[in-house]
Design an enzyme around this catalytic site. Structure first.
Site, PDB file in Angstrom:
ATOM      1  CE  LYS A  91      -4.544  -1.380   1.442  1.00  0.00           C
ATOM      2  NZ  LYS A  91      -4.408  -2.841   1.645  1.00  0.00           N
ATOM      3  CD  GLU A 113     -11.973   4.797   2.115  1.00  0.00           C
ATOM      4  OE1 GLU A 113     -11.880   6.020   1.854  1.00  0.00           O
ATOM      5  OE2 GLU A 113     -11.515   3.899   1.396  1.00  0.00           O
ATOM      6  CB  SER A 379      -0.178  -8.153  -1.309  1.00  0.00           C
ATOM      7  OG  SER A 379      -1.042  -8.984  -0.560  1.00  0.00           O
TER       8      SER A 379
HETATM    9  C1  LIG Z   1      -5.268  -3.912   1.300  1.00  0.00           C
HETATM   10  C2  LIG Z   1      -4.554  -5.160   1.020  1.00  0.00           C
HETATM   11  C3  LIG Z   1      -4.906  -6.006  -0.067  1.00  0.00           C
HETATM   12  C4  LIG Z   1      -6.088  -5.750  -0.956  1.00  0.00           C
HETATM   13  O1  LIG Z   1      -6.029  -4.615  -1.720  1.00  0.00           O
HETATM   14  P1  LIG Z   1      -5.757  -4.624  -3.297  1.00  0.00           P
HETATM   15  O2  LIG Z   1      -6.070  -3.248  -3.698  1.00  0.00           O
HETATM   16  O3  LIG Z   1      -6.696  -5.641  -3.908  1.00  0.00           O
HETATM   17  O4  LIG Z   1      -4.354  -5.014  -3.490  1.00  0.00           O
HETATM   18  C5  LIG Z   1      -4.135  -7.135  -0.309  1.00  0.00           C
HETATM   19  N1  LIG Z   1      -3.089  -7.448   0.483  1.00  0.00           N
HETATM   20  C6  LIG Z   1      -2.736  -6.690   1.541  1.00  0.00           C
HETATM   21  C7  LIG Z   1      -1.581  -7.113   2.366  1.00  0.00           C
HETATM   22  C8  LIG Z   1      -3.454  -5.531   1.844  1.00  0.00           C
HETATM   23  O5  LIG Z   1      -3.090  -4.781   2.907  1.00  0.00           O
END
Ligand SMILES: *Cc1c(COP(=O)(O)O)cnc(C)c1O
Length: 408
Positions: A91, A113, A379
């Site tokens: 993010k 938000e 992610s």
């Molecule tokens: C917020 C988040 C997501 C989901 O958001 P996308 O916009 O679909 O990437 C996925 N993995 C993590 C670790 C997150 O914090």
């Protein structure tokens, strides 16, 4: 930097996306579009972002080959380690850039938000870095549930404002954040946390996340001399997935987006598999697939991964689904938890529950295409999920048996 040719000037990806807002808000959003289109062509903007990424965020993040997990999954599993970004997820890739854009527009306050608090923490971090004030709207129910992230935002200097009407969760927080933004659109900016919302956000957040795919495209070629057979990423709003996919859309690589099937995609209200089960519609000012009831109201959604439970999805993913370029699948809570413990115990890496959805599908791919090279976008890290997991899916039920050493 090379940019993709989508969206069109009105922000449409095929028939999805666009911007459907009341005129006074549209006027303000148009200024953001105008500024971003200018900065996009400005090399010094990207030089500054790249410097932040290198010296502050810790990029490039590594590409890692999983020795033990590959044996267990019967395929060669590679991870793009977005969990090693500062603050523990992808993010920050777009939050830092959104904050820099705000600064260039002469704004002094970031508003957003947050559901589980991940976007709030990343944005509060960016605000601290740039010396901007930060106001995060969050449902009262979520504030109770996500205390560690609320504490992080407060320590970082952000103001966390509870949404106390309706169900007191994400939708109400969005309502309040919009209202706060409209009170002072000159000096504040609403920072959207994924490739969703009205134009230009799906394009802008995609461009900011594209670094993930660009880096790993080169890293993979360098490590193996060819590209992977499959790439897998989880899809909430879709930002980590599109950032990864964008560098491979024209390559011979199979792309898989993984949605949360929760307790099962046949149970309304118990999943958040928007592309798998949704209908074409509109939410929060843009067109996309939606989970909605007969009256067009958003359905309740569920996933153990709070970053994935949104009843809409990024417009570019909707286009890629219709064209068939990306294969969208879903993974249940139970499959996700299995993968969560497997990566933890076989590799010493605790994944976010969101990312564990992508891993779980890599495991399925191993049974469909044994021996394949599979790249997974990891992610985020799972520290935020430990308390919830241990309470609801106790570790003693998931200790792995001694693994047979399978040659692959
Ligand atoms: C917020 C988040 C997501 C989901 O958001 P996308 O916009 O679909 O990437 C996925 N993995 C993590 C670790 C997150 O914090």
């Amino acid at each position: 930097m090379d940019f993709l040719s989508t969206p069109d000037a009105e922000g449409f990806f095929g028939s999805y996306g666009g911007s459907f807002l009341p005129a006074p808000i549209q006027k303000e959003i148009d200024k953001i579009t105008e500024m971003y289109l200018k900065l996009r062509e400005d090399a010094s903007f990207w030089t500054e972002i790249n410097s932040i990424r290198k010296h502050y965020q810790g990029r490039p993040t590594p590409l890692y080959y999983c020795n033990r997990l590959s044996k267990a999954y019967q395929a060669h599993i590679y991870l793009k380690r977005e969990d090693l970004n500062h603050t523990g997820a992808h993010k920050l890739n777009h939050c830092m850039a959104e904050a820099l854009l705000a600064k260039k527009m002469g704004k002094n306050k970031l508003i957003a938000e947050t559901g589980a608090g991940q976007h709030g923490v990343a944005l509060a971090t960016a605000a601290a870095y740039f010396g901007l004030s930060c106001e995060i709207h969050m449902g009262e129910v979520d504030i109770q549930k996500e205390k560690p992230n609320v504490d992080r935002m407060i320590v970082l200097g952000a103001k966390v404002i509870p949404a106390t009407h309706g169900l007191k969760t994400l939708k109400e927080a969005v309502d309040n954040a919009f209202e706060a933004y409209l009170k002072d659109p000159e000096k504040s900016i609403y920072c959207i946390g994924s490739v969703v919302g009205p134009h230009p956000f799906p394009m802008m957040v995609r461009d900011f996340q594209a670094i993930v795919g660009q880096e790993v495209h080169d890293q993979y070629l360098q490590m193996l001399g060819k590209l992977p057979d499959h790439i897998v990423a989880c899809v909430g709003g879709g930002s980590n997935a599109i950032g990864m996919f964008s560098a491979f859309l024209d390559e011979r690589v199979e792309l898989h987006g993984v949605e949360p099937a929760g307790k099962g995609i046949h149970l309304d209200g118990q999943h958040a598999a928007t592309l798998t089960k949704g209908k074409r519609g509109m939410i929060h000012g843009f067109k996309c697939y939606n989970l909605e009831d007969e009256k067009g109201e958003p359905l309740a959604v569920h996933s153990i991964a709070s970053g994935l439970d949104y009843p809409g999805v990024g417009p570019e993913h909707c286009m890629l689904k219709d064209s068939g370029r990306v294969d969208y699948v879903s993974v249940t809570d139970e499959e996700c938890i299995q993968a969560f413990y497997e990566l933890s115990q076989l590799e010493g890496i605790i994944p976010a529950l969101e990312s564990a959805h992508a891993l779980a599908y890599a495991k399925t791919l191993g049974t469909l295409d044994a021996g394949a090279n599979i790249l997974v976008n990891l992610s985020g890290r799972g520290d935020k999920d430990l308390e919830y997991v241990l309470k609801n899916f106790p570790a003693h039920e998931y200790y792995l048996e001694e693994q047979e050493s399978n040659p692959i």
